[in-house]
Write a protein that holds these residues in place. Sequence first.
Motif, PDB file in Angstrom:
ATOM      1  N   THR A 208       3.941-111.776  35.829  1.00 63.96           N
ATOM      2  CA  THR A 208       4.754-110.826  36.588  1.00 63.96           C
ATOM      3  C   THR A 208       5.869-110.153  35.774  1.00 63.96           C
ATOM      4  O   THR A 208       6.971-109.949  36.271  1.00 63.96           O
ATOM      5  CB  THR A 208       5.331-111.501  37.843  1.00 63.96           C
ATOM      6  N   GLY A 209       5.580-109.770  34.544  1.00 63.13           N
ATOM      7  CA  GLY A 209       6.452-108.853  33.832  1.00 63.13           C
ATOM      8  C   GLY A 209       7.442-109.421  32.850  1.00 63.13           C
ATOM      9  O   GLY A 209       7.753-110.605  32.840  1.00 63.13           O
ATOM     10  N   SER A 237      -1.675-108.716  34.999  1.00 67.36           N
ATOM     11  CA  SER A 237      -0.266-108.605  34.610  1.00 67.36           C
ATOM     12  C   SER A 237       0.375-107.339  35.160  1.00 67.36           C
ATOM     13  O   SER A 237      -0.308-106.396  35.568  1.00 67.36           O
ATOM     14  CB  SER A 237      -0.147-108.625  33.079  1.00 67.36           C
ATOM     15  N   THR A 238       1.695-107.338  35.152  1.00 69.08           N
ATOM     16  CA  THR A 238       2.493-106.171  35.529  1.00 69.08           C
ATOM     17  C   THR A 238       3.607-105.990  34.502  1.00 69.08           C
ATOM     18  O   THR A 238       3.802-106.838  33.628  1.00 69.08           O
ATOM     19  CB  THR A 238       3.130-106.334  36.924  1.00 69.08           C
ATOM     20  N   MET A 282      -1.012-101.088  37.047  1.00 70.68           N
ATOM     21  CA  MET A 282       0.047-100.076  37.035  1.00 70.68           C
ATOM     22  C   MET A 282      -0.004 -99.297  38.347  1.00 70.68           C
ATOM     23  O   MET A 282      -0.664 -98.277  38.463  1.00 70.68           O
ATOM     24  CB  MET A 282      -0.156 -99.135  35.849  1.00 70.68           C
ATOM     25  N   ASN A 283       0.690 -99.826  39.354  1.00 68.76           N
ATOM     26  CA  ASN A 283       0.692 -99.193  40.678  1.00 68.76           C
ATOM     27  C   ASN A 283      -0.739 -99.042  41.196  1.00 68.76           C
ATOM     28  O   ASN A 283      -1.182 -97.953  41.590  1.00 68.76           O
ATOM     29  CB  ASN A 283       1.386 -97.829  40.622  1.00 68.76           C
ATOM     30  N   GLY A 299      -0.606-104.767  42.009  1.00 68.77           N
ATOM     31  CA  GLY A 299       0.387-104.900  40.951  1.00 68.77           C
ATOM     32  C   GLY A 299       1.116-103.587  40.752  1.00 68.77           C
ATOM     33  O   GLY A 299       0.477-102.536  40.617  1.00 68.77           O
ATOM     34  N   GLU A 301       4.537-101.317  38.946  1.00 70.13           N
ATOM     35  CA  GLU A 301       5.535-101.266  37.893  1.00 70.13           C
ATOM     36  C   GLU A 301       6.883-101.713  38.469  1.00 70.13           C
ATOM     37  O   GLU A 301       7.027-101.931  39.664  1.00 70.13           O
ATOM     38  CB  GLU A 301       5.640 -99.846  37.349  1.00 70.13           C
ATOM     39  N   GLY A 313       8.004 -98.373  40.123  1.00 69.71           N
ATOM     40  CA  GLY A 313       6.924 -98.817  40.989  1.00 69.71           C
ATOM     41  C   GLY A 313       6.618 -97.849  42.113  1.00 69.71           C
ATOM     42  O   GLY A 313       7.504 -97.149  42.608  1.00 69.71           O
ATOM     43  N   SER A 332       5.087-108.153  41.747  1.00 70.05           N
ATOM     44  CA  SER A 332       6.204-107.226  41.579  1.00 70.05           C
ATOM     45  C   SER A 332       7.344-107.978  40.905  1.00 70.05           C
ATOM     46  O   SER A 332       7.828-108.991  41.428  1.00 70.05           O
ATOM     47  CB  SER A 332       6.647-106.671  42.937  1.00 70.05           C
ATOM     48  N   HIS A 333       7.759-107.506  39.766  1.00 69.28           N
ATOM     49  CA  HIS A 333       8.669-108.247  38.893  1.00 69.28           C
ATOM     50  C   HIS A 333       9.986-108.643  39.546  1.00 69.28           C
ATOM     51  O   HIS A 333      10.456-109.769  39.396  1.00 69.28           O
ATOM     52  CB  HIS A 333       8.945-107.401  37.642  1.00 69.28           C
TER      53      HIS A 333
END
Length: 419
Positions: A208-209, A237-238, A282-283, A299, A301, A313, A332-333
């Motif tokens: 998650t970033g 991943s994000t 990516m969104n 996922g 941004e 995001g 979501s980070h």
Amino acid sequence: MRSGFNTIVLLVILLLLDLYVFMAIRAIFNGSSARVRGFVFGGYWGISALVILTIALLPYLNWQEWPANARSYVLTIIFGLVFAKMLAAVFLLLDDARRGIQWIISRFSAGGGDAVATNAISRSKFLSQMALVLGGGMFATLVYGLSNKYNYRVHKMKLAFKNLPPAFKGLRIVQISDIHSGSLTNKEAVVKGVELINAQKADIILFTGDLVNDRATEMDNLMEVFSQVKAPMGVYSTLGNHDYGDYYAWPDRDANGFSAQRNENLERLKAVHGELGWKLLMNEHVTLERGGQQIGLLGIENWSSMSRFPKYGDMKKAYAGAAHLPFKILMSHDPTHWDAQVRTEYPDIDLMLAGHTHGMQFGVEIPGFKWSPARFIYKEWAGLYKEGDQRLYVNRGFGFLGYPGRVGILPEITVIELT
């Protein structure tokens, strides 16, 4: 000009803080031998002068090009010493306030004003010693925490959802977050962390970033390590706020803030995820299939409700086409996204996974109780949260940033089993 003025103000404040704490040290060691006083006083002012001199010279030391490890340790020592003195000063101020009130009362008391006032002028030795012990203890704690930065902990839990398709019951998710590869200097320790991730036998791994601190090149020495992170259903991943390179002073940045180097760095970082074998979302969303049934994995941004963090995001874009899926997981980070948008606008997001806070890398966690300064900034800062049928899990982070250590809040590998 403004930056230079701010530095001067900071140095004056630090000098005044040093003088204030020194008065307590002088009072405590007043009865000691000249040799002891010379050693203590000389040591105190020698270290204080070194801290002030370092801060004053930072703009001229090409600080940003220092090795990340060196920067982290210098910052830790400076922050630890200043914070310890600030903590001591709080208790000293309380004592001075007590004595001030005592003196004022004595001036209006009949008959013993002078005696009480004379008494009140001497600082309370007990409170002075307590202040210095607490300040010194805080500094010692931060130094101890340097040994915990690779002390990975596995947090396991089972989460039950009524709408989870039967085929996904028992799905084993491993979440990792906030690797911050630019801070990781002990490759052998990181290898052991990755081995611990793989030892959890996850069906799917979600990151998650914040793969890096600023630059994609931070991953160069760790590609072969993190490429070993694998799961049968894949690694997804994000991006986090640090992945965009927004905090780095790109030399080609123009007056409008545009930097071609920054954009090239971001594209390179996206490619790094692919080279690791990770699917960067990516969104967007993907449909996970198991036993002929489906769930959604979204996922986005970085999306934060705090203005100081970037908001790239786009939930509307990520959600498009996923409404029919019976169960949805969101990566979501930033955990502030949960209250600010996810719960209010997307009530069918069953589980959100976040990171970002690191639990401030400092706090207390014992069975039944957890506390960190992070709670004053984030409503949800570490662990599991629930509102209605929705759940949020905030990972404490695999790596570290700034302070190269952990006190109480240890680096985390999360294992979630869906039931």
